[in-house]
Design an enzyme around this catalytic site. Sequence first.
Site, mmCIF file in Angstrom:
data_model
loop_
_atom_site.group_PDB
_atom_site.id
_atom_site.type_symbol
_atom_site.label_atom_id
_atom_site.label_comp_id
_atom_site.label_asym_id
_atom_site.label_seq_id
_atom_site.Cartn_x
_atom_site.Cartn_y
_atom_site.Cartn_z
ATOM 1 N N GLU A 131 0.842 -1.184 0.000
ATOM 2 C CA GLU A 131 0.000 0.000 0.000
ATOM 3 C C GLU A 131 0.882 1.241 0.000
ATOM 4 O O GLU A 131 1.968 1.227 0.568
ATOM 5 C CB GLU A 131 -0.884 0.020 1.258
ATOM 6 N N GLU A 133 -9.662 6.822 2.967
ATOM 7 C CA GLU A 133 -10.114 6.226 4.222
ATOM 8 C C GLU A 133 -9.937 7.260 5.327
ATOM 9 O O GLU A 133 -8.936 7.979 5.361
ATOM 10 C CB GLU A 133 -9.292 4.971 4.535
#
Length: 392
Positions: free
Chosen positions: A200, A312
């Site tokens: 990520e 997020e």
Amino acid sequence: MALCLFFLAPMSSVGIGIRDTNTVFSKKPKPEVRKQLKRLNKPALKTIESPDGDIIDCVDIYNQPAFDHPLLKNHTIKMRPSSYPEGFSFDESNDVSSNSKPEITQPWHLNGSCPEGTIPIRRTKEKDLLRAYYGKKKLSTIHDETDTSIHEISEEGDRYYGLNAEINVWNPAVMAQDEFSLAQFWVAGVDNRNVIDTIEAGIMVYHDMYHDYETHIFIFWTSDGYGSTGCYNLECPGFVQVDNRIVLGASVTPYSVYGGEQHSLNFFIWKDDLGGGDWWLYLSHRYLLGYWPASLFSIMAGSATYVSWGGEVTNEQIGGQHTTTQMGSGHFAEEATNRASFFQNLKVMDAHQVLRGPRNSRRSVTAPNCYNLLKHEDFFYFGGPGRSLQCP
Ligand SMILES: *[C@@H]1O[C@H](CO)[C@@H](O)[C@H](O)[C@H]1NC(C)=O
Ligand SMILES: *[C@@H]1O[C@H](CO)[C@@H](O)[C@H](O)[C@H]1NC(C)=O
């Protein structure tokens, strides 16, 4: 832990405190923290004090944290991938005479640079090791206990050998020190709906980690579904950095301006199968940052099975109210050009080693009254203000 199938396991096996099903934080005893600091902070050949308070150590590239990993004891560092992926342009010329302004600046650049043969590392302080840790809640179908909110585009069903994401850089307001707001991509190896491996990277505001409200570039990886492996940046051994200009975990500027000039960072990762299968990370077509050795992973030693892009935020729900923490630019996707935050040039390297746009992708929005996402062919707008009349 009803949700513990996915992403929800604690980071460390020592002294775990479990706050709820989605959030986990670890409290390590002090001697362990000191030992860890000593292990993490390698001797510096040069040290640069950044105006934002970061201490940047220029560490011998052969003495970087990665090589503390038991699987990398005999690892021979690679300075380049064995070949370059087709269809991806990469310009590593460090041509200072060109008058194109550098795309990426970090505060410490004002105060020096790291010599060839070293890599710049943000020195880890004791408080860095004591903070909360969040695992991703993705793939979970249960949303009513949500304390993180994810808005993303995802794809599965192919074998993935690379991914591209150009991420619009903003500085979203974050309400509390232990909340974060991020924009990132995920590349994952999923087995039977259990996430095992992930790589990520992206940008985030997270006071508990960086001690300010600036936007920081980060990487993250795990090889056991956020269990006992995985961490941010170079905080645990794994990622091998080769670039001497970019500090993972340092802030990145300039930020985009609402209704004005837009800035973005391009992230490209690619599995160099001819060169041992390592996952290389390129930033903005210009910085070859480094790689995750294939041996760190199980599923992703072969290929990834799941990719996604999105934002997020954490939602502390203080006093039962939704957080005011913003996602993206803090404006809804409908505001579009120059106002809503974007992801663009969404691409995956598929099983045929072809770079293509997302196909049969899935849009996922967990708190549509607070943030949203509007998808187009190979880009999308996303984000929002958090708490409002519609999002109490
Ligand atoms: C590294 O090399 C040593 C000596 O050849 C060997 O004993 C050891 O098993 C190797 N370790 C790994 C992780 O390959
Ligand atoms: C860093 O450089 C800037 C510009 O030259 C200077 O104003 C500042 O005092 C320096 N900061 C540190 C911590 O050395």
